[in-house]
Motif scaffolding. Structure first.
Motif, PDB file in Angstrom:
ATOM      1  N   ARG A 389       0.823  -1.216   0.000  1.00 17.24           N
ATOM      2  CA  ARG A 389       0.000   0.000   0.000  1.00 17.24           C
ATOM      3  C   ARG A 389       0.857   1.266   0.000  1.00 17.24           C
ATOM      4  O   ARG A 389       0.534   2.253  -0.667  1.00 17.24           O
ATOM      5  N   GLN A 395      -5.524   3.575  -0.982  1.00 19.95           N
ATOM      6  CA  GLN A 395      -6.325   4.145   0.111  1.00 19.95           C
ATOM      7  C   GLN A 395      -6.994   3.072   0.952  1.00 19.95           C
ATOM      8  O   GLN A 395      -7.736   3.382   1.888  1.00 19.95           O
ATOM      9  N   SER A 396      -6.723   1.824   0.655  1.00 21.89           N
ATOM     10  CA  SER A 396      -7.323   0.712   1.386  1.00 21.89           C
ATOM     11  C   SER A 396      -6.290  -0.407   1.522  1.00 21.89           C
ATOM     12  O   SER A 396      -5.237  -0.366   0.861  1.00 21.89           O
ATOM     13  N   ASN A 399      -4.474  -5.879  -1.604  1.00 18.75           N
ATOM     14  CA  ASN A 399      -5.287  -7.053  -1.893  1.00 18.75           C
ATOM     15  C   ASN A 399      -4.538  -7.951  -2.873  1.00 18.75           C
ATOM     16  O   ASN A 399      -4.226  -7.538  -3.987  1.00 18.75           O
TER      17      ASN A 399
END
Length: 470
Positions: A389, A395-396, A399
């Motif tokens: 990230r 922003q999250s 994944n």
């Protein structure tokens, strides 16, 4: 008095009277010598084959620098076929070496188990006899002794037996530990043997593909250079075609090559790993996925190491673990790898920002917990620990099934493995570490993966150069 002396004598016999016949030592030495001879023979063969593989690789490197002609292409295919055949032979020798080690370790476990049984039996006898001795007090011994000298000799004997009892406990525990270590090592080697068998199948399929490519090439050109050059020209793609061509990803929908290149170039700026190499790794992983298929986390994932972590990862991402694609378990080891980069959950935690609540890290660096307890958790997500990230500016939580995150994570792991040096050797070795870990990366049996990555990287580099106008 007579019974007490007999008890002491019996105990001494239990403790010190077990003698291994000399013939057994001779037999063991002969077996060991034969094993060593066989091991040396196999190693000599393996060294010779590795030398031939290296020669084939040098030939390929030279051929790829030459002008693109039909003869050059045929020579490349012939050399790749020859090298793959050598690789199959090398893998077979490694399997034979493992088989010999497995047989030896199995015998060691059998011997240790036998020793453990004998030690437990002796310990039980000592315990029973010690209980008898505990019924005598020093006063009893003194009055039953004929003289002071005998009295102190008896006391010394009792003390010796007590010390021997403690030593027997220690010996028993040491043997039990050795047995468990040997069993764990044996299991690891059995898994490795099955893995190598699977790799042999992949190598044989590569030989078949190259032989088919050669046949098709000769059929289309009839062995004529002019026909070959016409074929090359007809197959050349425009920049628009290259960008639009779909790039297949494992565990994810295909994306246009142009977008894949953008992700790879972003990852290069963050990690220093060549875009073509990043694409090569992801392409190789996709190929493996086609051979293995898609699995289920409850059935294909390591229950102690990865399943507990997987639950936390999917929960943080708001995903249903029962529908997320993971790799199917192969004939060896465990599956359960996630997304295009094929990260297993226990590896992803250190890239995706997860820490164990008790240890405060992702790697059990202080070994304060057993590994099963460590992987069990509980785990929590910490944004400041999310390495992927940070580099993507997301922003999250990162994944593993997200294409952009997967490209970045793949590049990061390749960089951690040494690919940032930018040489053919460092990139290939980093790819091997990506697949087999640092311990087995130099095992010649895994060369197919590193060679495959570099072969794809060379193809992608040509397309990237064309897009760049080189």
């Amino acid at each position: 008095m007579h019974n007490r002396i007999v008890t002491i004598v019996l105990l001494c016999g239990i403790l010190f009277g077990v003698v291994v016949p000399a013939s057994l030592f001779v037999q063991a030495a002969n077996v060991s010598s034969a094993v060593d001879t066989r091991r040396a023979q196999l190693q000599s063969k393996l060294t010779s084959i590795e030398s031939q593989i290296n020669t084939s690789q040098a030939t390929l490197n030279t051929l790829r620098t030459q002008h693109n002609t039909l003869q050059r292409e045929i020579n490349i295919l012939d050399t790749e076929i020859r090298r793959a055949q050598l690789q199959v032979r090398a893998t077979e020798i490694v399997v034979q070496q493992l088989s010999g080690t497995i047989a030896s370790r199995t015998q060691t476990i059998s011997d240790l188990t036998h020793t453990l049984s004998k030690e437990q039996e002796s310990l039980a006898q000592i315990m029973r006899q010690t209980q008898m001795l505990d019924g005598y007090s020093a006063v009893d011994v003194a009055f039953s002794s004929k003289n002071v000298s005998t009295f102190f000799e008896d006391l010394d004997a009792f003390a010796s037996i007590k010390r021997a009892l403690g030593k027997s406990f220690n010996t028993l525990n040491a043997t039990r530990t050795k047995t468990e270590v040997q069993k764990k090592a044996l299991q690891d080697q059995l898994v490795q043997k099955q893995q190598l068998k699977q790799i042999q199948l992949l190598e044989q399929r590569q030989i078949q593909r190259n032989e088919y490519r050669k046949k098709v090439l000769l059929d289309k050109t009839k062995g004529k250079e002019g026909a070959y050059q016409s074929l090359i020209n007809s197959q050349k793609k425009t920049a628009a075609q290259i960008r639009a061509e779909l790039f297949t990803l494992r565990g994810s929908a295909p994306i246009p090559f142009g977008r894949a290149l953008v992700y790879a170039q972003e990852a290069q700026r963050a990690t220093g790993v060549r875009p073509a190499v990043i694409l090569g790794v992801l392409k190789q992983e996709t190929d493996l996925g086609q051979n293995l298929g898609t699995g289920n986390w409850r059935k294909d994932m390591s229950p102690n190491r990865d399943q507990p972590v997987f639950v936390y990862i999917t929960k943080v991402l708001g995903l249903d673990p029962n529908v997320m694609p993971v790799s199917r378990r192969p004939s060896y080891g465990w599956g359960g790898a996630m997304g295009p980069g094929q990260f297993i959950p226990s590896t992803w935690v250190c890239y995706g920002g997860f820490i164990n609540v008790h240890t405060g890290d992702c790697s059990n660096s202080q070994h304060s917990l057993s590994w099963n307890s460590f992987w069990k958790g509980p785990w929590k997500y910490v944004a400041s620990k999310d390495r992927v990230r940070k580099l993507t500016g997301g922003q999250s939580p990162s994944n593993p099934w997200n294409d952009r995150d997967a490209f970045m994570a793949t590049a990061m792991l390749m960089a951690d493995n040494g690919a940032g040096a930018g040489t053919y050797y460092s990139e290939r070795l980093a790819a091997l570490r990506y697949f087999a870990g640092w311990t087995h990366a130099r095992n010649p049996a895994y060369s197919f993966y590193g060679d495959g990555v570099m072969r794809y990287a060379a193809q992608f580099q040509k397309e990237i150069d064309q897009l760049n106008g080189s």
